[in-house]
Write a protein that holds these residues in place. Structure first.
Motif, PDB file in Angstrom:
ATOM      1  N   LEU A   8      25.785   2.293  73.719  1.00 46.26           N
ATOM      2  CA  LEU A   8      24.326   2.308  73.743  1.00 46.26           C
ATOM      3  C   LEU A   8      23.776   3.272  72.703  1.00 46.26           C
ATOM      4  N   SER A  30      29.151   5.772  77.212  1.00 48.30           N
ATOM      5  CA  SER A  30      29.508   4.463  76.651  1.00 48.30           C
ATOM      6  C   SER A  30      30.129   4.613  75.272  1.00 48.30           C
ATOM      7  N   LEU A  36      20.940  -0.488  83.281  1.00 44.56           N
ATOM      8  CA  LEU A  36      21.990   0.180  82.515  1.00 44.56           C
ATOM      9  C   LEU A  36      23.104   0.672  83.429  1.00 44.56           C
ATOM     10  N   PHE A  64      15.814   1.850  72.141  1.00 47.66           N
ATOM     11  CA  PHE A  64      15.948   0.460  71.708  1.00 47.66           C
ATOM     12  C   PHE A  64      14.836   0.030  70.742  1.00 47.66           C
ATOM     13  N   SER A  88      27.288  -1.092  83.457  1.00 47.82           N
ATOM     14  CA  SER A  88      28.573  -0.411  83.238  1.00 47.82           C
ATOM     15  C   SER A  88      29.657  -0.973  84.134  1.00 47.82           C
ATOM     16  N   ALA A  93      24.487   7.279  77.644  1.00 46.07           N
ATOM     17  CA  ALA A  93      24.810   6.618  76.381  1.00 46.07           C
ATOM     18  C   ALA A  93      26.073   7.214  75.757  1.00 46.07           C
ATOM     19  N   SER A 146      14.928  -0.214  83.906  1.00 51.69           N
ATOM     20  CA  SER A 146      15.880  -0.070  82.799  1.00 51.69           C
ATOM     21  C   SER A 146      17.081   0.769  83.214  1.00 51.69           C
ATOM     22  N   ASP A 198      12.660   2.448  77.956  1.00 47.21           N
ATOM     23  CA  ASP A 198      14.079   2.730  78.185  1.00 47.21           C
ATOM     24  C   ASP A 198      14.289   3.721  79.317  1.00 47.21           C
TER      25      ASP A 198
END
Length: 563
Positions: free
Chosen positions: A372, A488, A540, A461, A544, A485, A536, A531
């Motif tokens: 992300l 990730s 997210l 984003f 995952s 983020a 959101s 976001d």
């Protein structure tokens, strides 16, 4: 720290047990053919060949790396669980034609094989106990060989020592029970090794905490006091167990005379440090649910510390992995029926691998984990605005007492915006910054300040969109988003062609899911870019899960080939 940690760079490890070669294939196959039928013997042929190959490599392949040796033992242990009913049949078979299997294992703590020998006829319990011991020993060597000067190396070492501790816990609780063997396989040594490697894992974790909180002595004292005491108790237990038995004392001393001195020094060091920090500890029942800065300004530093401690108890713990359970789960595909047939389940043990690679299909899925984008922020000088507020609201002396915290807060905010930091360092910086934000949260909104800080964050984003507010919840929510983020990103860059790499990827994805869960609660208080919305954050968080499942399945698939 007030005292020097004795040998902080030294971590103890133990050697593996040695054994004599033995042919398992022929006597087990002859048993099946004689007791059941030749067709039944053919059914188990591949399993017996794999079993024999694993044991031969375990004995003869000294050129394998520590990780590959561990995977070989994992596979051998699974094979042993599969053929255990056959060993039981051999042990109870009075037939003179039965081929005995004599298993010989040597004590790990004697350099010469003649020093300690355990030999038992047809005893698969001895074999399994020795294999579990060696799994723990290999993990201890992996942990000791890691580069613990780096964050990643410390994490790998902690994982390895925790694995070693868990293997010796299994040895202590399950496999050493009612086993007549050498001293290294006794309940006493198994428990002491479990305590030792648990202590070393916790010590590394404590070192990391101290490094993360080096600029806040009050906070450091509170967060580390319990850990110091826990490490001390574990080292004390390991030391007491060995000292309580003269044979164990002589046994360990003959292996390495410095071990007992090392344990004693560790006990004393962590005891003293725990005592010095005990005064800063507060029981949970005494932590206030709310507090204000409007009264009793003289205890302002203590209230700041209580703020982060109160919120620490509210954090949701991370789920623990099941890696060890996958390794040591016992099952058997055989059902022995007296006077009948040997019935096998439709699945069998896969062939013993030579490259320990995962299937290309799973590798493709794991390598396509989405990383992300991170949220960007405008630079901000928090030090001046916050210090001026303390002077205006309280006094210059109060501002001086919290100056160290404000300097650290400002430094951490600048550090978290650096793109040149490694992913683990950036993650650690964000976590420390988030804790500091929790401490100063009661200051907001700074209604009496003439120059409150303005937080500016851009949508991850849609970078052309931004939110500019005095609201500290915007800052906290943005930090939580970036923590998720970064998880990730860490998972994306893991080497998923190795079991260790896949384990780190799974942990990173679980971290990401955890931070997005916390974000869903913080997003309720922050009106910002899309976001950071609740929907959101929930999307997210749940996004995952498929990658955690895919990576876990690929890990399980590889374990099924190697265990």
């Amino acid at each position: 720290m007030n005292n020097d940690n004795p040998n902080p760079e030294r971590m103890l490890a133990i050697p593996v047990k040695k054994t004599d070669p033995v042919d398992l294939h022929r006597p087990l196959r002859n048993l099946v053919a004689r007791k059941y039928s030749e067709s039944d013997a053919e059914k188990v042929e591949s399993v017996l060949e794999t079993l024999n190959n694993c044991r031969r490599d375990m004995v003869e392949r000294g050129d394998l790396s520590l990780v590959m040796q561990r995977e070989c033992l994992n596979h051998y242990f699974k094979c042993l669980c599969m053929v255990e009913p056959l060993f039981t049949t051999i042990s109870s078979d009075a037939d003179a034609d039965s081929d005995p299997i004599v298993l010989v294992w040597y004590d790990a703590f004697y350099s010469e094989r003649e020093g300690g020998v355990s030999s038992q006829r047809n005893s698969i319990q001895l074999e399994k106990a020795a294999v579990v011991f060696n799994l723990g020993a290999l993990c201890s060597q992996i942990g000791a060989s890691c580069d613990r000067t780096t964050a990643l190396g410390r994490n790998l070492a902690m994982d390895a020592f925790n694995d070693a501790a868990n293997f010796f816990l299994k040895l202590w609780k399950v496999f050493s029970t009612d086993l007549s063997a050498t001293l290294d396989l006794t309940l006493l040594l198994a428990e002491s090794l479990h305590c030792l490697f648990s202590a070393q894992a916790l010590e590394l974790n404590l070192q990391q905490q101290l490094g993360n909180n080096s600029n806040s002595s009050a906070l450091q004292n509170h967060l580390c006091a319990v850990s110091f005491k826990s490490v001390s108790k574990l080292y004390q237990r390991a030391y007491d167990l060995i000292q309580s038995d003269s044979a164990a004392t002589q046994h360990v001393s003959s292996f390495d005379q410095s071990w007992l001195t090392h344990l004693y020094q560790k006990v004393k060091f962590f005891e003293e440090e725990a005592l010095q920090r005990r005064s800063s500890m507060l029981p949970e029942s005494q932590l206030p649910k709310t507090f204000s800065f409007d009264h009793d300004a003289e205890s302002l530093t203590e209230k700041l510390v209580k703020g982060i401690c109160r919120r620490t108890y509210q954090w949701i713990p991370k789920p623990e992995g099941i890696y060890l359970d996958l390794i040591l789960s016992e099952y058997s595909p055989f059902e022995i029926i007296d006077g009948g047939k040997l019935v096998s389940n439709p699945y069998g043990m896969p062939p013993y691998p030579t490259n320990f690679a995962i299937p290309s299909t799973w590798s493709w899925y794991s390598q396509h984990i989405l990383a992300l984008p991170l949220k960007k922020s405008e630079p901000l000088d928090l030090y001046e605005s916050l210090r001026n507020y303390f002077v205006l609201k309280y006094s210059e002396s109060v501002a001086n007492r919290v100056e160290g915290l404000l300097e650290m807060l400002n430094k951490l905010r600048s550090e978290m915006l650096r793109d040149d930091l490694s992913l683990p360092l950036r993650r650690d910086c964000l976590i420390r910054y988030y804790k500091c934000l929790c401490m100063i949260e009661p200051l907001f909104p700074m209604t009496s300040s003439s120059n409150p800080p303005i937080f500016v964050w851009y949508d991850a984003f849609y970078p052309h969109r931004n939110s500019s507010q005095h609201n500290i919840h915007l800052e906290k929510a943005s930090v939580l988003f970036n923590l998720g983020a970064l998880g990730s990103h860490i998972a994306h860059f893991c080497d998923v062609t190795t079991i260790q790499g896949r384990r780190i990827a799974i942990d990173a994805l679980q971290d990401a899911s955890y931070w997005f869960l916390i974000l869903t609660h913080e997003a309720e208080k922050a009106s910002a870019t899309t976001d950071l919305s609740i929907s959101s954050a929930q999307m997210l968080r749940f996004s995952s899960f498929p990658w955690i499942i895919i990576t876990s399945i690929s890990c399980f698939s590889a374990l099924s080939q190697t265990l």
